[in-house]
Design a protein around this motif. Structure first.
Motif, PDB file in Angstrom:
ATOM      1  N   ASP A   2      -6.865  -3.341 -18.481  1.00  0.00           N
ATOM      2  CA  ASP A   2      -7.000  -3.110 -17.047  1.00  0.00           C
ATOM      3  C   ASP A   2      -5.827  -2.273 -16.548  1.00  0.00           C
ATOM      4  OD1 ASP A   2      -9.247  -4.770 -17.024  1.00  0.00           O
ATOM      5  OD2 ASP A   2      -8.006  -6.557 -16.680  1.00  0.00           O
ATOM      6  N   GLN A   3      -6.099  -1.436 -15.581  1.00  0.00           N
ATOM      7  CA  GLN A   3      -5.010  -0.661 -14.996  1.00  0.00           C
ATOM      8  C   GLN A   3      -4.338  -1.477 -13.909  1.00  0.00           C
ATOM      9  OE1 GLN A   3      -6.414   3.105 -13.590  1.00  0.00           O
ATOM     10  NE2 GLN A   3      -6.114   4.045 -15.581  1.00  0.00           N
ATOM     11  N   GLU A   4      -3.038  -1.358 -13.832  1.00  0.00           N
ATOM     12  CA  GLU A   4      -2.281  -1.988 -12.765  1.00  0.00           C
ATOM     13  C   GLU A   4      -1.771  -0.896 -11.848  1.00  0.00           C
ATOM     14  OE1 GLU A   4       0.771  -4.414 -14.418  1.00  0.00           O
ATOM     15  OE2 GLU A   4      -0.626  -5.586 -15.612  1.00  0.00           O
ATOM     16  N   ILE A   5      -1.862  -1.137 -10.574  1.00  0.00           N
ATOM     17  CA  ILE A   5      -1.402  -0.163  -9.593  1.00  0.00           C
ATOM     18  C   ILE A   5      -0.252  -0.781  -8.817  1.00  0.00           C
ATOM     19  CG2 ILE A   5      -2.018   1.160  -7.535  1.00  0.00           C
ATOM     20  CD1 ILE A   5      -4.902   1.186  -8.604  1.00  0.00           C
ATOM     21  N   TYR A   6       0.839  -0.011  -8.699  1.00  0.00           N
ATOM     22  CA  TYR A   6       1.999  -0.448  -7.941  1.00  0.00           C
ATOM     23  C   TYR A   6       2.179   0.478  -6.758  1.00  0.00           C
ATOM     24  CZ  TYR A   6       3.103  -3.121 -12.116  1.00  0.00           C
ATOM     25  OH  TYR A   6       3.054  -3.985 -13.171  1.00  0.00           O
ATOM     26  N   VAL A   7       2.547  -0.092  -5.639  1.00  0.00           N
ATOM     27  CA  VAL A   7       2.780   0.683  -4.430  1.00  0.00           C
ATOM     28  C   VAL A   7       4.155   0.301  -3.886  1.00  0.00           C
ATOM     29  CG1 VAL A   7       1.996   1.139  -2.075  1.00  0.00           C
ATOM     30  CG2 VAL A   7       0.318   0.744  -3.892  1.00  0.00           C
ATOM     31  N   VAL A   8       4.916   1.307  -3.518  1.00  0.00           N
ATOM     32  CA  VAL A   8       6.214   1.077  -2.900  1.00  0.00           C
ATOM     33  C   VAL A   8       6.149   1.650  -1.497  1.00  0.00           C
ATOM     34  CG1 VAL A   8       8.668   1.588  -2.979  1.00  0.00           C
ATOM     35  CG2 VAL A   8       7.407   1.203  -5.111  1.00  0.00           C
ATOM     36  N   LEU A   9       6.480   0.840  -0.522  1.00  0.00           N
ATOM     37  CA  LEU A   9       6.491   1.280   0.863  1.00  0.00           C
ATOM     38  C   LEU A   9       7.934   1.326   1.341  1.00  0.00           C
ATOM     39  CD1 LEU A   9       3.574  -0.900   2.282  1.00  0.00           C
ATOM     40  CD2 LEU A   9       3.484   1.471   1.549  1.00  0.00           C
ATOM     41  N   ARG A  10       8.280   2.439   1.977  1.00  0.00           N
ATOM     42  CA  ARG A  10       9.623   2.576   2.532  1.00  0.00           C
ATOM     43  C   ARG A  10       9.509   3.047   3.958  1.00  0.00           C
ATOM     44  NH1 ARG A  10      13.187   6.266  -1.116  1.00  0.00           N
ATOM     45  NH2 ARG A  10      14.748   5.541   0.332  1.00  0.00           N
ATOM     46  N   ARG A  11      10.351   2.553   4.806  1.00  0.00           N
ATOM     47  CA  ARG A  11      10.384   3.006   6.188  1.00  0.00           C
ATOM     48  C   ARG A  11      11.397   4.142   6.286  1.00  0.00           C
ATOM     49  NH1 ARG A  11      10.915  -1.148  10.916  1.00  0.00           N
ATOM     50  NH2 ARG A  11       8.837  -1.498  10.137  1.00  0.00           N
ATOM     51  N   LEU A  12      10.921   5.311   6.653  1.00  0.00           N
ATOM     52  CA  LEU A  12      11.786   6.475   6.823  1.00  0.00           C
ATOM     53  C   LEU A  12      11.810   6.851   8.295  1.00  0.00           C
ATOM     54  CD1 LEU A  12      10.576   8.545   3.755  1.00  0.00           C
ATOM     55  CD2 LEU A  12      12.660   7.204   3.950  1.00  0.00           C
ATOM     56  N   ALA A  13      12.855   7.518   8.687  1.00  0.00           N
ATOM     57  CA  ALA A  13      13.044   7.872  10.096  1.00  0.00           C
ATOM     58  C   ALA A  13      12.004   8.852  10.612  1.00  0.00           C
ATOM     59  CB  ALA A  13      14.442   8.452  10.293  1.00  0.00           C
ATOM     60  N   GLY A  14      11.284   9.529   9.746  1.00  0.00           N
ATOM     61  CA  GLY A  14      10.311  10.527  10.182  1.00  0.00           C
ATOM     62  C   GLY A  14      10.967  11.869  10.385  1.00  0.00           C
ATOM     63  N   GLN A  15      11.778  11.993  11.387  1.00  0.00           N
ATOM     64  CA  GLN A  15      12.522  13.217  11.636  1.00  0.00           C
ATOM     65  C   GLN A  15      13.957  13.019  11.153  1.00  0.00           C
ATOM     66  OE1 GLN A  15      11.531  16.132  12.957  1.00  0.00           O
ATOM     67  NE2 GLN A  15       9.430  15.445  13.166  1.00  0.00           N
ATOM     68  N   MET A  16      14.462  14.023  10.475  1.00  0.00           N
ATOM     69  CA  MET A  16      15.859  13.956  10.066  1.00  0.00           C
ATOM     70  C   MET A  16      16.730  14.262  11.266  1.00  0.00           C
ATOM     71  SD  MET A  16      16.824  15.548   6.389  1.00  0.00           S
ATOM     72  CE  MET A  16      15.750  16.937   6.417  1.00  0.00           C
ATOM     73  N   GLY A  17      17.724  13.440  11.461  1.00  0.00           N
ATOM     74  CA  GLY A  17      18.696  13.696  12.514  1.00  0.00           C
ATOM     75  C   GLY A  17      19.769  14.641  11.999  1.00  0.00           C
TER      76      GLY A  17
END
Length: 172
Positions: free
Chosen positions: A6-21
């Motif tokens: 079986d295939q295993e799927i991993y997901v990584v979620l990160r919160r980024l600022a969206g716009q670079m300051g």
């Protein structure tokens, strides 16, 4: 793929600022910012940011890249997997940035495409594979200024890791 097939799927979620300051908003010592501003005078080579996981290496590298392209103009290219900092489009008064994603861990294709574009700057999000290490060193040796990151607790560890990774890359 696990032993059962079986295939295993991993997901990584990160919160980024969206716009670079701005670089100054990263809470960096002003002396370091003054040194970073002098990077605009450098036209080729490798700026390598080292540190541990989650210490802000990519954030700092992306802000340095933005500062260089915005203030010095020219063509900049980012190569990231995944694209964490979208910079596509005009930057400053004479700068333009193109974002090249990496697919299927193939770092060679976007790096080769970027070199054909005659860039002033290349931002390689993070060196994680032998191929990425070898191609980053190769790009820096062509007269382009490359900004990248690598894991390493000290300068010596980071450089040793870069060299040993690049040595393990398939020869072109």
């Amino acid at each position: 793929v696990n032993p059962a097939g079986d295939q295993e799927i991993y997901v990584v979620l990160r919160r980024l600022a969206g716009q670079m300051g701005e670089l100054e908003n990263l809470r960096i010592d002003p002396t370091a910012i003054a040194l970073i501003n002098r990077f605009a005078q450098i036209r080729s080579g490798l700026i390598l940011i080292m540190g541990g996981t989650g210490q802000g290496k990519t954030t700092l590298a992306a802000h340095i890249y933005k500062r260089l392209v915005t203030n010095s103009g020219g063509r900049g290219i980012t190569i990231q997997e995944p694209i964490e900092y979208a910079t596509q489009g005009p930057m400053g008064e004479g700068g333009f940035s193109l974002d090249f994603p990496v697919y299927d861990n193939d770092w060679a294709s976007p790096l080769q495409r970027s070199m054909r574009s005659n860039p002033s700057y290349i931002f390689v999000g993070e060196i994680l594979t032998p191929q990425a290490a070898a191609m980053t060193i190769s790009a820096a040796a062509t007269g382009t200024l490359v900004i990248s990151t690598i894991h390493g607790g000290t300068i010596g560890e980071g450089i040793t890791r870069l060299i040993s990774m690049a040595a393990g890359a398939p020869q072109a």
